[in-house]
Design an enzyme around this catalytic site. Sequence first.
Site, short mmCIF file in Angstrom:
data_model
loop_
_atom_site.label_atom_id
_atom_site.label_comp_id
_atom_site.label_asym_id
_atom_site.label_seq_id
_atom_site.Cartn_x
_atom_site.Cartn_y
_atom_site.Cartn_z
N HIS A 463 3.66 -13.42 -40.64
CA HIS A 463 4.05 -13.67 -41.83
C HIS A 463 5.27 -14.79 -42.04
O HIS A 463 5.94 -14.45 -42.37
CB HIS A 463 4.40 -12.59 -43.06
CG HIS A 463 3.02 -11.90 -43.15
ND1 HIS A 463 2.58 -10.49 -42.61
CD2 HIS A 463 2.05 -12.05 -44.11
CE1 HIS A 463 1.63 -10.06 -43.27
NE2 HIS A 463 1.14 -10.86 -44.06
N ASN A 464 4.97 -15.94 -41.40
CA ASN A 464 5.90 -16.85 -41.50
C ASN A 464 5.22 -18.14 -42.02
O ASN A 464 4.31 -18.05 -42.72
CB ASN A 464 6.12 -17.25 -40.08
CG ASN A 464 5.17 -17.40 -39.05
OD1 ASN A 464 4.00 -17.95 -39.53
ND2 ASN A 464 5.15 -16.57 -37.88
N SER A 466 3.67 -20.80 -40.61
CA SER A 466 2.61 -21.17 -39.89
C SER A 466 1.37 -20.48 -40.58
O SER A 466 0.40 -21.01 -41.01
CB SER A 466 2.68 -20.80 -38.65
OG SER A 466 3.58 -21.66 -37.90
N HIS A 467 1.84 -19.42 -40.94
CA HIS A 467 0.62 -18.63 -41.93
C HIS A 467 0.36 -19.00 -43.37
O HIS A 467 -0.76 -19.32 -43.64
CB HIS A 467 1.03 -16.92 -41.90
CG HIS A 467 0.10 -16.09 -43.08
ND1 HIS A 467 -1.28 -15.93 -42.96
CD2 HIS A 467 0.25 -15.58 -44.18
CE1 HIS A 467 -1.66 -15.39 -43.80
NE2 HIS A 467 -0.69 -15.27 -44.90
N HIS A 503 2.65 -17.92 -51.31
CA HIS A 503 2.01 -16.68 -51.55
C HIS A 503 2.46 -15.69 -50.78
O HIS A 503 2.38 -14.41 -51.03
CB HIS A 503 0.44 -16.72 -51.25
CG HIS A 503 0.35 -16.58 -49.92
ND1 HIS A 503 0.20 -17.60 -48.94
CD2 HIS A 503 -0.19 -15.60 -48.97
CE1 HIS A 503 -0.12 -17.24 -47.91
NE2 HIS A 503 -0.46 -15.79 -47.77
N ASP A 504 3.19 -16.00 -49.74
CA ASP A 504 3.91 -14.94 -48.73
C ASP A 504 5.47 -15.44 -48.68
O ASP A 504 6.24 -14.96 -47.77
CB ASP A 504 3.43 -14.80 -47.55
CG ASP A 504 2.32 -13.77 -47.43
OD1 ASP A 504 2.34 -12.92 -48.38
OD2 ASP A 504 1.43 -13.89 -46.57
#
Length: 735
Positions: A463-464, A466-467, A503-504
């Site tokens: 969950h960085n 890049s995701h 979103h994250d």
Amino acid sequence: MGCASSIHISDRVVYQSGKESDDSQQTNTTPNTFTQVQFGPMRLYEDHLEVLLVFAKEDSQNNAFCWACEKANFRCNVARTPEAALECFQEKHHDLVIIDHRHSRYFDAESLCRYNFCSREVLLLHFYLNGFVDRFGFCCCRPDREEASVMPLINAGFNRRYVENANMMACYNELLQLEHGEVLAQFKLRACNAIFTALEQSQEAIEITNEDQVIQYVNPAYESIMGYQQGELIGKEIIEVPKSEKNKPDLLETINSCIRKGKVTSGYSLICLRMTPVLGVRTVLLSWHSDEDDDDDDHHVKCHFDLSLSPHISPSLFPHRPLSLSPHLPLSLPALSPSLSPHLPLLIPTSLPTSPPLSPHISPSPYPRTIPPSEPHLPSHLAMPLSLNDIPPHVAQTMENEDSWDFDIFNLETACLKRPLTYLGLKIFSRFGVCEFLSCPEATLRSWLQGIEANYHSTNSYHNSSHAADVLHATAYFLCKERVKQSLEQIDEVASLIAATVHDVDHPGRTNSFLCNAGSELAILYNDTAVLESHHAALAFQITTRDDKCNIFKNMERNEYRTLRQAIIDMVLATEMTKHFEHVNKFVNSINKPLAALEENGGIGDEESVKGILTSPDNRILVKRMLIKCADISNPCRPLELCIEWAGRISEEYFAQTDEEKRQSLPVVMPVFDRNTCSIPKSQISFIDYFITDMFDAWDAFADLPNLMQHLDNNFKYWKGLDERKLHSLRPPPE
């Protein structure tokens, strides 16, 4: 006066081997011994000095330097022409070059230096009339002539002046001074390349400032974490650097105060990563580890203290601790490979005061925090961002096929030093005309992307940013499908792209269940309901609206902004997996089944009826929810190599959570993700069977995605094959 007996003359090169040649050769047979040089914590080994004499003809000055080189045990070559000098220099890379300019009709010493030697780390000596100069700045001139300015010589690459003197001991003493002065300094400077290699490769954020708090250097990790490029930071004062969780002003002041006073306080072990500075340079990074915590979590802050008066840190600054390697080194520098460790500077343990953790089960560092209205986690000063046209060519090249489903996000991640969201966001938002819709400048968009990306945790394996970039790419891909375009309006497209981007944001690398079990601040704030998703949405708008430089919504009409905001929040909350089946079933029952019924009854179906189904407000919401849900967990539908990489990353993040749950005696949320027993193929098979297949069958029926379904089938067979062989790893063992 004659030459030393071991030196012979040639029209091209003079050497000491007792044999003439047209080629440059080794000049003596001195044994290959080295001089040990201590440079801070580094131990260097310097070979004998290599000297090149560029004299048009032999005379007493030439012979004096030949004798001096022999006495000092330096290797010596003599060249009679610029061509021979350059050929010899290119072969041997001399440390010292002495050029005779007393006979200017033979060659121009300044031009020879400027165009052939000035870019090399080598010392030159230059003669004009009755004088010479070295490249490290050494010029000889007649004592009876009027003093001339040395600036032309300095501009040519020379930096030392010497009055002509054919006395052999004078030449010998001059060479010794050069060896222990400028040549040694240049040797140490070259050794700094190893240190900067370590700094460049380090995944800890490092910056160097001068005594006036002006930033002089930041490494790629610093750029990645802060969301800036070097050109936007170099020359800025430290007070303009963004403040965040990892750079707390109060803690920085505490550290600075402790260092100034030489104070040691129990509670924390302090590791100082530094490089021996050039005069006036300050150090860079402090990593600290809590001795009171048992969770092995590391905390990193930047701290600057003055080393301008001494090239080394004195142990007297820390009288209560031995000057030794910290036992926490493996924890504080996990990303540095063993091959880089010899280049790391001294590690100096000491202590820092601490503040209590948020609760007995959770420490402040790894988890998201509630940000009060007065303290948004975003850069406080942003330099004018570059435009889309200013993206570096090697980064732009990796994004050439960003409109393809097979786009490799990991190539972009590598090319842009783990900042793919800013670069990909710029390109995708430009393609969809987001700036035009929002009436915001591209500079504001880029500042916003940087601020959002800076709030993703680069330390998370999955969950960085890049995701987030991967989900943004999938969202853009789905928005281009014909059925989706028929259903959504431009405001929906813009909402989808923004929701995918944020979103994250600030995801801690732990699940909602973990935060609830740990009694985290966020779980308490959001009543254990959609904790992270609520935090992502709220923080995204905090970051956006706290600074006009980042506020992409600033110029929107109020009602349109409220509609856009509601759509973004709804899509981010839809990524919460506890309502997964509810969202999928609503989509199937409200959209897919009515569309299928229309097609069965009348072929393609009544166009107005189809349009009514696709564009009704409620169904548009369902389409957007389904779109972002599929984008969020589309990894099993990516090409196999990308699928495997993502599977490894999410597994590692879940392993880390299970490890921490066991360490803190918390309920283990996902017992199958025990790194000692987990079968990754089985976990992927279960995930595909339980969540992916039905959802993507429904999404494919709506958006027509045969390539994704083919990848999904191939990947499922791959994991099934590994499981049938009873393998637990990502890949089969090499045969």
